[in-house]
Design an enzyme around this catalytic site. Structure first.
Site, PDB file in Angstrom:
ATOM      1  N   ARG A 194       5.503  -3.645  -4.532  1.00 12.99           N
ATOM      2  CA  ARG A 194       4.630  -2.525  -4.133  1.00 12.99           C
ATOM      3  C   ARG A 194       5.470  -1.266  -3.960  1.00 12.99           C
ATOM      4  NH1 ARG A 194       1.901  -6.692  -0.828  1.00 12.99           N
ATOM      5  NH2 ARG A 194      -0.344  -6.607  -1.182  1.00 12.99           N
ATOM      6  N   ARG A 229       4.732  -2.628  -9.619  1.00  8.92           N
ATOM      7  CA  ARG A 229       3.411  -2.003  -9.648  1.00  8.92           C
ATOM      8  C   ARG A 229       3.578  -0.501  -9.475  1.00  8.92           C
ATOM      9  NH1 ARG A 229      -1.221  -3.558  -5.401  1.00  8.92           N
ATOM     10  NH2 ARG A 229       0.043  -2.285  -4.007  1.00  8.92           N
ATOM     11  N   GLU A 270      -8.870  -5.667  -9.267  1.00  8.50           N
ATOM     12  CA  GLU A 270      -9.270  -5.557  -7.863  1.00  8.50           C
ATOM     13  C   GLU A 270     -10.546  -4.732  -7.703  1.00  8.50           C
ATOM     14  OE1 GLU A 270      -5.857  -4.026  -5.724  1.00  8.50           O
ATOM     15  OE2 GLU A 270      -5.294  -2.725  -7.369  1.00  8.50           O
ATOM     16  N   ASP A 307      -8.389  -6.251  -2.271  1.00  7.64           N
ATOM     17  CA  ASP A 307      -9.333  -5.184  -2.587  1.00  7.64           C
ATOM     18  C   ASP A 307     -10.572  -5.720  -3.298  1.00  7.64           C
ATOM     19  OD1 ASP A 307      -8.478  -2.651  -1.587  1.00  7.64           O
ATOM     20  OD2 ASP A 307      -6.728  -2.837  -2.881  1.00  7.64           O
ATOM     21  N   ARG A 326     -11.830  -3.532   4.176  1.00 11.86           N
ATOM     22  CA  ARG A 326     -10.869  -4.565   4.563  1.00 11.86           C
ATOM     23  C   ARG A 326     -10.228  -4.288   5.915  1.00 11.86           C
ATOM     24  NH1 ARG A 326      -6.175  -3.837  -0.092  1.00 11.86           N
ATOM     25  NH2 ARG A 326      -4.627  -4.628   1.333  1.00 11.86           N
ATOM     26  N   CYS A 356      -2.375 -12.172  -6.675  1.00 11.84           N
ATOM     27  CA  CYS A 356      -1.335 -11.610  -5.792  1.00 11.84           C
ATOM     28  C   CYS A 356      -1.911 -11.105  -4.473  1.00 11.84           C
ATOM     29  CB  CYS A 356      -0.558 -10.504  -6.497  1.00 11.84           C
ATOM     30  SG  CYS A 356      -1.565  -9.075  -6.893  1.00 11.84           S
TER      31      CYS A 356
HETATM   32  C1  PEP Z   1      -4.822  -6.534  -3.400  1.00 14.41           C
HETATM   33  O1  PEP Z   1      -5.644  -5.627  -3.303  1.00 14.41           O
HETATM   34  O2  PEP Z   1      -5.114  -7.745  -3.334  1.00 14.41           O
HETATM   35  C2  PEP Z   1      -3.393  -6.214  -3.588  1.00 14.41           C
HETATM   36  C3  PEP Z   1      -2.507  -7.163  -3.836  1.00 14.41           C
HETATM   37  O3  PEP Z   1      -3.026  -4.918  -3.457  1.00 14.41           O
HETATM   38  P1  PEP Z   1      -2.818  -4.191  -2.051  1.00 14.41           P
HETATM   39  O4  PEP Z   1      -2.964  -5.234  -0.982  1.00 14.41           O
HETATM   40  O5  PEP Z   1      -1.461  -3.582  -2.097  1.00 14.41           O
HETATM   41  O6  PEP Z   1      -3.909  -3.186  -2.057  1.00 14.41           O
HETATM   42 MG    MG Z   2      -5.072  -3.562  -3.782  1.00 11.37          MG
END
Ligand code: PEP
Ligand code: MG
Length: 572
Positions: free
Chosen positions: A297, A333, A433, A457, A467, A504
């Protein structure tokens, strides 16, 4: 007196420390009067705070750059104007001088007065300016409270707060904060993810904590159960020490799995890639035998600071991750700023009505071409040092991938021409996502080499459930038939096209979710290294063929209870 306050465990581990309470807002101060001889000092204190807030904005304004500098600058100018507003300042002085109120309370009264004026306005735009006023008042309030000793005073302390931003966690830890407890928030927020990465115990959603904890109280925080104990008893202290011992024993036991393969009982190999944000994560991923980095990330490079990292700095950071994994693939990413990952560089927009639906992820990168190019160049240059994959966040439509591919091709050619070593293959992947991307994955899978499902997401957008909003209770949950169907669709599409599918999101690291993901045929998990051995242990206990035979029943579940019944039947 001992108190037990419930919350949700968001980052594991236990901590014992002194509470440091951070009140949420200027508006929560109680009435406070001062004596006549204190008036001058109180006025001086207020003026100092106003000056400090003004200097801070000036400083912020000077550091703005990039395509959004103008828009963000306009906000700051507006706030600076409010800070100079004679109505606001004179009103505050009068409240202190004539009303004999303390500066904190004067701020609150003045805010309430102006709020009443704003409220009576017909104009929707002017009404919405109330947020700006609150922002300015909040800044003055923060300066009234910033003690010079703040930075040094935090060692051994547990921060008790309304919320905590991802951008402040690392700094808090560096200052010696041993755990954080927040009254709101969810276990899947970015703050929670970062706290896990930093191994900082975090309890969120402990709704009573601000009312029941005072500065200096002794606290035990349990990041597993989510319990916070105020003024622990002798028995609590004994139990705390026992928990530390148990955790060390569990770690030793799990340690035996370090060199073991991640293979199901019936001999199917599963690849465990690591989610990483820091050098430490990369080192742990390597040591635990991760198949590679499945999600690096990069926004965490941008969060703790006020200027954007340049190409050289980014290149070194990415190259070090690549070198750290000694030839195992590293999936980098591209920037996923926006929504709750608000930066201090001024790149992510402030004040969007719906930031989660706004200019974030790849949208923000495409809108800031120069910043995007800088990052892609740095990633491509790192590919000269070992296998690198590029992963694009928040893809919603095919068109975005077309633009990214074009950019990558152009930059590759430029860099090679300039003499840089760029790998022959730099696979491109899309994060799935956004529901639209999941439903239509078939329509763009030709443009990518792999996909990675970000369930954190995806659940949010699928259920229209924030979330980070704990008021939604159980609604935000991966145990939803809609999510399982989409996962199944993406996995089947990936298999049909010979493209790797990884998950992920946080569910990939949850041993309790492993049977579901194995049943759907997932072979690539990407998770934080701290969960890797536990997940390996769980996967080694399952029979993949048995689970896959039960997948039809799983997909037939009509509600969460149905999925839970399925899990109870298959789980070990
Ligand atoms: C997700 O959205 O599942 C993800 C891995 O990205 P982030 O948690 O960084 O938004
Ligand atoms: Mg995400």
């Amino acid at each position: 007196m001992r108190k037990l306050l419930p919350g949700h465990g968001a980052s594991r581990g236990s901590a014992l420390g002194r509470a440091r309470v951070r009140l949420p807002h200027a508006l929560d101060v109680a009435e406070q009067r001062i004596r006549a001889r204190e008036v001058d000092d109180e006025l001086a204190r207020l003026h100092q705070a106003v000056d400090a807030a003004r200097a801070e904005m000036h400083d912020l304004r000077a550091r703005l750059h990039g395509a959004l500098a103008r828009e963000v600058g306009e906000f700051i100018d507006l706030h600076a104007l409010l800070l100079d507003d004679p109505e606001l300042l004179q009103g505050l002085d009068d409240l202190i001088r004539k009303g004999r109120y303390g500066a904190n309370y004067a701020l609150r009264l003045q805010r309430d007065r102006l709020a009443a004026v704003f409220k009576d306005m017909d104009d929707a735009y002017l009404k919405s300016r109330m947020d700006d006023l609150d922002h300015v008042i909040g800044r003055i309030h923060a300066h009234l409270h910033s003690r010079p000793s703040d930075a040094e005073g935090l060692a051994g302390e547990i921060l008790v707060s309304d919320t905590v931003a991802p951008s402040e966690l690392a700094q808090l830890q560096a200052q010696g904060v041993v755990a954080v407890v927040t009254a709101t928030g969810s276990t899947l927020s970015h703050s929670a993810i970062l706290a896990r990465s930093l191994h900082m115990p975090l309890v969120v959603g402990a709704s009573q904590v601000l009312a029941k904890v005072n500065d200096g109280d002794a606290l035990i925080v349990d990041g597993d159960s989510g319990e916070v104990i105020v003024d622990p008893s002798a028995a609590d202290l004994r139990a705390f020490r026992q928990r530390l011992k148990d955790a060390a024993r569990e770690q030793r036991e799990l340690g035996r799995l370090r060199t073991k393969p991640t293979r199901t009982r019936d001999g199917v190999d599963v690849a465990l890639h690591a989610n990483a944000e820091s050098r430490e994560d990369v080192a742990r991923a390597h040591a635990l035998g991760a198949a590679g980095i499945g999600l690096y990330r990069t926004e965490f490079l941008f969060l703790q600071r006020q200027e954007l990292p340049d190409e050289e700095e980014q290149f070194r950071a990415y190259r070090d991750v690549v070198l750290g994994m000694s030839g195992r693939p590293v999936t980098i990413r591209t920037l996923d700023l926006g929504a709750d990952k608000a930066d201090r560089t001024g790149l992510a927009l402030r004040g969007e009505d719906n930031p989660a639906l706004g200019l974030r992820g790849v949208r923000l990168s495409l809108a800031n071409g120069a910043v995007f190019d800088t990052q892609l160049r740095a990633i491509l240059r790192a590919s000269g040092y070992g296998p690198v994959r590029v992963l694009v966040p928040m893809v919603s439509v095919r068109e975005e991938l077309v633009l990214v591919r074009r950019r990558l091709a152009r930059l590759k050619a430029q860099l090679r021409k300039a003499g840089h070593e760029i790998a022959a293959e730099v696979p491109l992947g899309a994060m799935i996502e956004v529901p639209s991307a999941a439903i239509c994955v078939e329509h763009f899978i030709d443009l990518v080499d792999f996909v990675s499902v970000g369930t954190n997401d995806l659940v949010q957008y699928l259920l229209a459930a924030d979330r980070n909003n704990d008021a939604l209770g159980e609604l935000y949950s991966p145990l939803r038939p809609s999510l399982l169907r989409l996962l199944d669709l993406v996995l089947r599409t990936g298999r049909a096209h010979g493209k790797q599918v990884t998950v992920c999101g946080e569910i990939a690291g949850d041993p309790a979710m492993a049977p579901i993901l194995l049943a759907l045929g997932l072979a690539h998990f990407s998770l934080h290294p701290s969960n890797m051995l536990e997940l390996r242990r769980a996967i080694r206990a399952y029979d993949q063929a048995e689970l896959q035979a039960a997948a039809g029943k799983l997909l037939g579940a009509r509600d969460r209870a149905g999925i839970e019944r399925w899990l109870a039947r298959v789980a070990h």
